[in-house]
Scaffold this motif. Sequence first.
Motif, mmCIF file in Angstrom:
data_model
loop_
_atom_site.group_PDB
_atom_site.id
_atom_site.type_symbol
_atom_site.label_atom_id
_atom_site.label_comp_id
_atom_site.label_asym_id
_atom_site.label_seq_id
_atom_site.Cartn_x
_atom_site.Cartn_y
_atom_site.Cartn_z
ATOM 1 N N GLY A 95 35.965 41.331 35.948
ATOM 2 C CA GLY A 95 37.413 41.249 35.879
ATOM 3 C C GLY A 95 38.129 42.532 35.524
ATOM 4 N N ILE A 96 37.409 43.627 35.333
ATOM 5 C CA ILE A 96 38.021 44.919 35.007
ATOM 6 C C ILE A 96 37.509 45.965 35.980
ATOM 7 C CG2 ILE A 96 38.286 46.735 33.279
ATOM 8 C CD1 ILE A 96 37.916 44.617 31.118
ATOM 9 N N CYS A 97 38.460 46.708 36.593
ATOM 10 C CA CYS A 97 38.123 47.766 37.545
ATOM 11 C C CYS A 97 38.722 49.091 37.075
ATOM 12 C CB CYS A 97 38.651 47.422 38.941
ATOM 13 S SG CYS A 97 37.885 45.950 39.658
ATOM 14 N N HIS A 98 38.332 50.165 37.740
ATOM 15 C CA HIS A 98 38.849 51.505 37.448
ATOM 16 C C HIS A 98 40.374 51.500 37.515
ATOM 17 C CE1 HIS A 98 38.907 55.832 37.226
ATOM 18 N NE2 HIS A 98 39.497 55.933 38.400
ATOM 19 N N ARG A 99 41.013 52.135 36.551
ATOM 20 C CA ARG A 99 42.460 52.317 36.439
ATOM 21 C C ARG A 99 43.218 51.054 36.055
ATOM 22 N NH1 ARG A 99 45.069 56.702 39.740
ATOM 23 N NH2 ARG A 99 46.375 56.523 37.900
ATOM 24 N N ASP A 100 42.529 49.935 35.805
ATOM 25 C CA ASP A 100 43.198 48.761 35.248
ATOM 26 C C ASP A 100 43.677 49.116 33.840
ATOM 27 O OD1 ASP A 100 42.545 47.302 37.501
ATOM 28 O OD2 ASP A 100 41.130 45.963 36.482
ATOM 29 N N VAL A 101 44.745 48.484 33.407
ATOM 30 C CA VAL A 101 45.259 48.682 32.053
ATOM 31 C C VAL A 101 44.819 47.481 31.219
ATOM 32 C CG1 VAL A 101 47.324 48.935 30.617
ATOM 33 C CG2 VAL A 101 47.215 50.043 32.871
ATOM 34 N N VAL A 102 44.179 47.780 30.078
ATOM 35 C CA VAL A 102 43.666 46.726 29.205
ATOM 36 C C VAL A 102 44.292 46.834 27.819
ATOM 37 C CG1 VAL A 102 41.471 46.526 30.446
ATOM 38 C CG2 VAL A 102 41.651 48.104 28.497
ATOM 39 N N ALA A 103 44.322 45.716 27.113
ATOM 40 C CA ALA A 103 44.741 45.685 25.719
ATOM 41 C C ALA A 103 43.496 45.519 24.862
ATOM 42 C CB ALA A 103 45.708 44.527 25.481
ATOM 43 N N VAL A 104 43.504 46.137 23.691
ATOM 44 C CA VAL A 104 42.369 46.029 22.773
ATOM 45 C C VAL A 104 42.865 45.585 21.401
ATOM 46 C CG1 VAL A 104 41.048 47.807 23.995
ATOM 47 C CG2 VAL A 104 42.447 48.445 22.049
ATOM 48 N N ASP A 105 41.948 45.022 20.625
ATOM 49 C CA ASP A 105 42.299 44.599 19.270
ATOM 50 C C ASP A 105 41.964 45.706 18.276
ATOM 51 O OD1 ASP A 105 39.518 44.475 18.866
ATOM 52 O OD2 ASP A 105 39.463 42.282 18.962
ATOM 53 N N ASP A 106 42.092 45.404 16.979
ATOM 54 C CA ASP A 106 41.844 46.403 15.936
ATOM 55 C C ASP A 106 40.388 46.847 15.882
ATOM 56 O OD1 ASP A 106 44.503 46.363 15.235
ATOM 57 O OD2 ASP A 106 44.227 44.907 13.597
ATOM 58 N N ASP A 107 39.482 46.044 16.435
ATOM 59 C CA ASP A 107 38.058 46.394 16.464
ATOM 60 C C ASP A 107 37.685 47.171 17.725
ATOM 61 O OD1 ASP A 107 37.512 45.132 13.999
ATOM 62 O OD2 ASP A 107 37.332 43.191 15.016
ATOM 63 N N VAL A 110 38.129 44.877 24.010
ATOM 64 C CA VAL A 110 39.081 44.486 25.050
ATOM 65 C C VAL A 110 39.433 43.010 24.871
ATOM 66 C CG1 VAL A 110 39.428 44.173 27.534
ATOM 67 C CG2 VAL A 110 38.258 46.216 26.688
ATOM 68 N N THR A 111 40.751 42.730 24.866
ATOM 69 C CA THR A 111 41.215 41.348 24.723
ATOM 70 C C THR A 111 41.800 40.791 26.011
ATOM 71 O OG1 THR A 111 43.368 42.104 23.914
ATOM 72 C CG2 THR A 111 41.684 41.585 22.252
ATOM 73 N N SER A 112 42.359 41.673 26.869
ATOM 74 C CA SER A 112 42.950 41.184 28.116
ATOM 75 C C SER A 112 43.211 42.328 29.079
ATOM 76 C CB SER A 112 44.270 40.456 27.832
ATOM 77 O OG SER A 112 45.223 41.356 27.298
ATOM 78 N N VAL A 113 43.406 41.962 30.335
ATOM 79 C CA VAL A 113 43.855 42.921 31.350
ATOM 80 C C VAL A 113 45.367 42.772 31.435
ATOM 81 C CG1 VAL A 113 43.752 43.595 33.781
ATOM 82 C CG2 VAL A 113 41.686 42.780 32.620
ATOM 83 N N VAL A 114 46.078 43.866 31.185
ATOM 84 C CA VAL A 114 47.540 43.865 31.179
ATOM 85 C C VAL A 114 48.084 44.085 32.585
ATOM 86 C CG1 VAL A 114 49.582 45.071 30.276
ATOM 87 C CG2 VAL A 114 47.587 44.711 28.808
ATOM 88 N N HIS A 115 47.408 44.946 33.348
ATOM 89 C CA HIS A 115 47.869 45.289 34.695
ATOM 90 C C HIS A 115 46.663 45.650 35.565
ATOM 91 C CE1 HIS A 115 50.276 47.006 37.918
ATOM 92 N NE2 HIS A 115 49.518 48.077 37.851
ATOM 93 N N LYS A 116 46.571 45.016 36.733
ATOM 94 C CA LYS A 116 45.510 45.347 37.694
ATOM 95 C C LYS A 116 45.965 46.534 38.537
ATOM 96 C CE LYS A 116 42.186 43.339 38.420
ATOM 97 N NZ LYS A 116 40.860 43.682 37.950
ATOM 98 N N SER A 117 45.065 47.470 38.781
ATOM 99 C CA SER A 117 45.375 48.709 39.502
ATOM 100 C C SER A 117 45.333 48.552 41.015
ATOM 101 C CB SER A 117 44.372 49.793 39.102
ATOM 102 O OG SER A 117 43.062 49.402 39.505
ATOM 103 N N GLY A 118 44.679 47.518 41.506
ATOM 104 C CA GLY A 118 44.466 47.374 42.941
ATOM 105 C C GLY A 118 43.127 47.948 43.380
ATOM 106 N N HIS A 119 42.423 48.631 42.457
ATOM 107 C CA HIS A 119 41.080 49.125 42.758
ATOM 108 C C HIS A 119 40.111 47.947 42.733
ATOM 109 C CE1 HIS A 119 41.528 53.635 42.121
ATOM 110 N NE2 HIS A 119 42.739 53.151 41.930
ATOM 111 N N ARG A 120 39.041 48.085 43.500
ATOM 112 C CA ARG A 120 37.949 47.114 43.479
ATOM 113 C C ARG A 120 36.685 47.865 43.087
ATOM 114 N NH1 ARG A 120 37.387 44.918 49.062
ATOM 115 N NH2 ARG A 120 37.829 47.077 49.553
ATOM 116 N N THR A 121 35.676 47.132 42.638
ATOM 117 C CA THR A 121 34.400 47.738 42.259
ATOM 118 C C THR A 121 33.292 47.126 43.096
ATOM 119 O OG1 THR A 121 35.177 48.006 39.982
ATOM 120 C CG2 THR A 121 32.814 48.224 40.363
ATOM 121 N N LEU A 122 32.525 47.976 43.776
ATOM 122 C CA LEU A 122 31.335 47.549 44.496
ATOM 123 C C LEU A 122 30.168 47.814 43.554
ATOM 124 C CD1 LEU A 122 30.423 48.198 48.160
ATOM 125 C CD2 LEU A 122 28.733 48.539 46.375
ATOM 126 N N ARG A 123 29.417 46.771 43.227
ATOM 127 C CA ARG A 123 28.279 46.903 42.311
ATOM 128 C C ARG A 123 26.977 46.624 43.044
ATOM 129 N NH1 ARG A 123 31.746 43.554 38.869
ATOM 130 N NH2 ARG A 123 32.727 44.926 37.359
#
Length: 192
Positions: A95-107, A110-123
């Motif tokens: 659920g996370i790709c290059h250039r996505d914007v994520v939110a993190v907690d105090d630790d 990663v807690t959530s994806v705030v904005h998807k970049s439109g990039h995809r990841t081939l694994r």
Amino acid sequence: MRLDPTTTRTAPAADRIPPCAGADGCRRIRGSEPDYGRHPITLITHEDPIGKDLIDHRVQADLPDRKDGWREQLGVRRLAGDTFEVACLPFFTQGICHRDVVAVDDDQLVTSVVHKSGHRTLRVALVMKYEVDREKAREMIQAKVSETGLPHEWLHGTYLAVDLPPGSNADSLVHLLTSLAQSGNLFWEIES
């Protein structure tokens, strides 16, 4: 990580436990011992992230569909407050790709994806039993990835993540991966 080559979807979670082949790719975090009622944490790190010049922080993403206590460390660039732009290619984090914007907690988790970049990841996960076969497949795949000019990262020469920016064309790479997957030599997927 085992990926179903026929559907390009992930296989059952029990089959996708990431490896811990050495200090370069994984490490045990000693601060979380079973004595304290928690599982020890194994952290998967990136050997050569594609955005290494932009990285100013490292955060962690839980891998709950793998095994308790597994996390992937992501190189990120702070945008503001608790939001960061991902500057690497996640090998195992869904659920996370290059250039996505994520939110993190105090630790710094990663807690959530705030904005998807439109990039995809081939694994890709190479699964050959013999090192010589794996190296031959790796060389063929590396040549094709280089030919496409797409940014990519390897983990232990066994796992590959390729960035697919919006509008990119990876048809020739997908063709090669499909033929190798049919012979049982690897698993692959594309995630948005």
